[in-house]
Design a protein around this motif. Structure first.
Motif, PDB file in Angstrom:
ATOM      1  N   GLY A  89       0.819  -1.201   0.000  1.00 61.05           N
ATOM      2  CA  GLY A  89       0.000   0.000   0.000  1.00 61.05           C
ATOM      3  C   GLY A  89       0.852   1.250   0.000  1.00 61.05           C
ATOM      4  O   GLY A  89       2.079   1.201  -0.167  1.00 61.05           O
ATOM      5  N   TYR A  90       0.182   2.371   0.200  1.00 58.04           N
ATOM      6  CA  TYR A  90       0.854   3.666   0.221  1.00 58.04           C
ATOM      7  C   TYR A  90       0.629   4.341   1.562  1.00 58.04           C
ATOM      8  O   TYR A  90      -0.481   4.340   2.102  1.00 58.04           O
ATOM      9  N   GLY A  91       1.699   4.929   2.091  1.00 61.92           N
ATOM     10  CA  GLY A  91       1.609   5.703   3.308  1.00 61.92           C
ATOM     11  C   GLY A  91       1.496   7.182   2.987  1.00 61.92           C
ATOM     12  O   GLY A  91       1.281   7.563   1.828  1.00 61.92           O
ATOM     13  N   PRO A  92       1.625   8.055   3.984  1.00 55.74           N
ATOM     14  CA  PRO A  92       1.606   9.498   3.743  1.00 55.74           C
ATOM     15  C   PRO A  92       2.651   9.902   2.705  1.00 55.74           C
ATOM     16  O   PRO A  92       3.713   9.279   2.602  1.00 55.74           O
ATOM     17  N   ALA A  93       2.339  10.916   1.924  1.00 53.51           N
ATOM     18  CA  ALA A  93       3.236  11.451   0.899  1.00 53.51           C
ATOM     19  C   ALA A  93       3.498  10.455  -0.219  1.00 53.51           C
ATOM     20  O   ALA A  93       4.466  10.587  -0.963  1.00 53.51           O
ATOM     21  N   GLY A  94       2.636   9.449  -0.354  1.00 50.97           N
ATOM     22  CA  GLY A  94       2.793   8.489  -1.441  1.00 50.97           C
ATOM     23  C   GLY A  94       3.938   7.509  -1.263  1.00 50.97           C
ATOM     24  O   GLY A  94       4.393   6.900  -2.243  1.00 50.97           O
ATOM     25  N   VAL A  95       4.414   7.343  -0.035  1.00 54.59           N
ATOM     26  CA  VAL A  95       5.490   6.384   0.225  1.00 54.59           C
ATOM     27  C   VAL A  95       4.962   4.958   0.032  1.00 54.59           C
ATOM     28  O   VAL A  95       3.915   4.590   0.569  1.00 54.59           O
ATOM     29  N   ALA A  96       5.670   4.156  -0.740  1.00 50.74           N
ATOM     30  CA  ALA A  96       5.286   2.763  -0.981  1.00 50.74           C
ATOM     31  C   ALA A  96       5.711   1.905   0.204  1.00 50.74           C
ATOM     32  O   ALA A  96       6.837   2.023   0.695  1.00 50.74           O
ATOM     33  N   VAL A  97       4.793   1.045   0.660  1.00 53.12           N
ATOM     34  CA  VAL A  97       5.045   0.221   1.846  1.00 53.12           C
ATOM     35  C   VAL A  97       4.720  -1.236   1.540  1.00 53.12           C
ATOM     36  O   VAL A  97       3.664  -1.538   0.982  1.00 53.12           O
ATOM     37  N   ILE A  98       5.629  -2.132   1.896  1.00 55.55           N
ATOM     38  CA  ILE A  98       5.412  -3.576   1.792  1.00 55.55           C
ATOM     39  C   ILE A  98       5.451  -4.159   3.202  1.00 55.55           C
ATOM     40  O   ILE A  98       6.377  -3.886   3.977  1.00 55.55           O
ATOM     41  N   VAL A  99       4.440  -4.943   3.533  1.00 55.34           N
ATOM     42  CA  VAL A  99       4.328  -5.572   4.852  1.00 55.34           C
ATOM     43  C   VAL A  99       4.327  -7.083   4.676  1.00 55.34           C
ATOM     44  O   VAL A  99       3.507  -7.625   3.929  1.00 55.34           O
ATOM     45  N   GLU A 100       5.241  -7.773   5.340  1.00 53.11           N
ATOM     46  CA  GLU A 100       5.278  -9.225   5.343  1.00 53.11           C
ATOM     47  C   GLU A 100       4.798  -9.729   6.698  1.00 53.11           C
ATOM     48  O   GLU A 100       5.223  -9.218   7.738  1.00 53.11           O
ATOM     49  N   VAL A 130       2.673  -2.043  -5.331  1.00 56.13           N
ATOM     50  CA  VAL A 130       3.870  -1.221  -5.124  1.00 56.13           C
ATOM     51  C   VAL A 130       5.169  -2.010  -5.254  1.00 56.13           C
ATOM     52  O   VAL A 130       6.243  -1.415  -5.336  1.00 56.13           O
ATOM     53  N   SER A 131       5.099  -3.341  -5.272  1.00 55.05           N
ATOM     54  CA  SER A 131       6.333  -4.133  -5.269  1.00 55.05           C
ATOM     55  C   SER A 131       7.186  -3.911  -6.505  1.00 55.05           C
ATOM     56  O   SER A 131       8.395  -4.184  -6.481  1.00 55.05           O
ATOM     57  N   PHE A 132       6.581  -3.391  -7.597  1.00 57.38           N
ATOM     58  CA  PHE A 132       7.365  -3.108  -8.796  1.00 57.38           C
ATOM     59  C   PHE A 132       8.378  -1.987  -8.553  1.00 57.38           C
ATOM     60  O   PHE A 132       9.298  -1.794  -9.359  1.00 57.38           O
ATOM     61  N   MET A 133       8.229  -1.250  -7.460  1.00 54.69           N
ATOM     62  CA  MET A 133       9.170  -0.188  -7.115  1.00 54.69           C
ATOM     63  C   MET A 133      10.307  -0.675  -6.221  1.00 54.69           C
ATOM     64  O   MET A 133      11.088   0.105  -5.701  1.00 54.69           O
ATOM     65  N   GLU A 200      15.283  -9.467   1.342  1.00 52.45           N
ATOM     66  CA  GLU A 200      14.729  -8.154   1.636  1.00 52.45           C
ATOM     67  C   GLU A 200      14.209  -7.494   0.361  1.00 52.45           C
ATOM     68  O   GLU A 200      14.635  -7.829  -0.746  1.00 52.45           O
ATOM     69  N   TRP A 201      13.302  -6.550   0.559  1.00 52.84           N
ATOM     70  CA  TRP A 201      12.835  -5.693  -0.527  1.00 52.84           C
ATOM     71  C   TRP A 201      13.625  -4.391  -0.477  1.00 52.84           C
ATOM     72  O   TRP A 201      13.650  -3.718   0.562  1.00 52.84           O
ATOM     73  N   ARG A 202      14.264  -4.017  -1.571  1.00 54.45           N
ATOM     74  CA  ARG A 202      15.042  -2.797  -1.639  1.00 54.45           C
ATOM     75  C   ARG A 202      14.398  -1.833  -2.641  1.00 54.45           C
ATOM     76  O   ARG A 202      14.204  -2.198  -3.802  1.00 54.45           O
ATOM     77  N   PRO A 203      14.056  -0.616  -2.222  1.00 54.05           N
ATOM     78  CA  PRO A 203      13.407   0.327  -3.144  1.00 54.05           C
ATOM     79  C   PRO A 203      14.353   0.787  -4.248  1.00 54.05           C
ATOM     80  O   PRO A 203      15.557   0.936  -4.039  1.00 54.05           O
ATOM     81  N   THR A 204      13.785   1.010  -5.426  1.00 54.21           N
ATOM     82  CA  THR A 204      14.577   1.500  -6.553  1.00 54.21           C
ATOM     83  C   THR A 204      14.578   3.024  -6.606  1.00 54.21           C
ATOM     84  O   THR A 204      15.467   3.620  -7.215  1.00 54.21           O
ATOM     85  N   THR A 205      13.573   3.663  -5.992  1.00 53.68           N
ATOM     86  CA  THR A 205      13.519   5.117  -5.876  1.00 53.68           C
ATOM     87  C   THR A 205      13.063   5.474  -4.463  1.00 53.68           C
ATOM     88  O   THR A 205      12.405   4.663  -3.799  1.00 53.68           O
ATOM     89  N   LEU A 206      13.414   6.677  -4.007  1.00 48.52           N
ATOM     90  CA  LEU A 206      13.080   7.103  -2.654  1.00 48.52           C
ATOM     91  C   LEU A 206      12.263   8.395  -2.668  1.00 48.52           C
ATOM     92  O   LEU A 206      12.452   9.246  -3.539  1.00 48.52           O
ATOM     93  N   VAL A 207      11.373   8.525  -1.698  1.00 46.44           N
ATOM     94  CA  VAL A 207      10.591   9.741  -1.499  1.00 46.44           C
ATOM     95  C   VAL A 207      11.196  10.498  -0.321  1.00 46.44           C
ATOM     96  O   VAL A 207      11.253   9.971   0.794  1.00 46.44           O
ATOM     97  N   THR A 208      11.672  11.717  -0.559  1.00 45.07           N
ATOM     98  CA  THR A 208      12.270  12.521   0.507  1.00 45.07           C
ATOM     99  C   THR A 208      11.169  13.222   1.296  1.00 45.07           C
ATOM    100  O   THR A 208      10.279  13.858   0.716  1.00 45.07           O
ATOM    101  N   LEU A 209      11.216  13.103   2.623  1.00 48.08           N
ATOM    102  CA  LEU A 209      10.145  13.603   3.475  1.00 48.08           C
ATOM    103  C   LEU A 209      10.591  14.782   4.324  1.00 48.08           C
ATOM    104  O   LEU A 209      11.722  14.808   4.834  1.00 48.08           O
TER     105      LEU A 209
END
Length: 249
Positions: A89-100, A130-133, A200-209
């Motif tokens: 899913g997505y958190g605040p500011a459009g941050v992509a989140v994966i929960v296992e 979101v996992s494609f990210m 682990e899941w490693r993001p390919t892009t980051l959202v600066t908060l």
């Protein structure tokens, strides 16, 4: 610093260590249980169980607790049957989140995770939303003292890893998931048991908060971290050091 490790550092400074330790042990016991139930009960012959037992030792879990978890998983009437599930899913500011998660009640866990997202400015999505990210990688960590950076990089490449990065505290080796056990075993033969070894899941892009959005996201991550069914959380955020200092003050 970026991602979930940053969140962990903030939470570590906030205290409540006894409760967090209890949750950590509960998660490790679930992983040991699932690994033992779906493979051989001998860590030497079960790579997933060996990784789980190594993680338990690193967390200073008593040996008898580990042994009881294995026996319970493989004994008659083996107890709770945990299913592995992933939420995205997505958190605040459009941050992509994966929960296992590992759960014995999918409906309960899905409801709790969805509620955490909703209460903290996020939204639970569909699987693969979101996992494609992110890239799925094997990650093996050693204390810096076990080898020089050059020696670790050389050993990692010889074992089939993609890369090894080192700093004053840690060597971090990454590899394709299909090569994970081969690389881990080769490094273990040379340097001993790793500090941690997992996928682990490693993001390919980051959202600066900024500070407000970072605070909102961390509330979501904290709520997820407090859920007993949740094993791991990954997110593609970056918090500048100045903001980190304010949040952890």
């Amino acid at each position: 610093m970026a991602g979930h490790s940053q969140f962990k550092n903030i939470m570590h400074r906030k205290g409540a260590q006894d409760a967090r330790r209890a949750r950590q042990f509960a998660r490790l016991i679930r992983e040991i249980t699932v690994a033992a139930r779906h493979g051989l009960p001998d860590p030497a012959s079960n790579p997933r169980l060996r990784a789980a037992v190594t993680a338990a030792r690193q967390a200073n879990m008593p040996k008898d607790t580990v042994d009881r978890a294995i026996k319970k998983a493989t004994g008659a009437g083996a107890g709770d049957d945990y299913a592995e599930v992933r939420y995205e899913g997505y958190g605040p500011a459009g941050v992509a989140v994966i929960v296992e998660a590992l759960t014995d009640n999918r409906n309960r866990t899905a409801s709790d995770v969805r509620s955490a997202f909703s209460k903290h400015g996020g939204a639970l999505g569909e699987t693969n939303s979101v996992s494609f990210m992110f890239n799925r990688l094997g990650v093996i960590r050693y204390p810096a003292a076990v080898a020089t950076a050059d020696a670790m990089l050389e050993a990692a490449i010889e074992a089939g890893a993609e890369n090894a990065e080192s700093d004053d505290e840690t060597h971090e080796v990454t590899c394709p998931i299909e090569d994970f056990f081969t690389v881990r075993d080769a490094l273990e033969a040379r340097f001993g048991a790793p500090e941690s070894a997992k996928l682990e899941w490693r993001p390919t892009t980051l959202v600066t908060l900024d500070e407000d959005r970072a605070a909102g996201l961390l509330k979501l991550l904290d709520a997820l971290d407090e859920n007993d069914d949740v094993q791991n959380v990954y997110a593609n955020f970056d918090i500048p050091e100045a903001v980190m200092q304010k949040l952890s003050a």
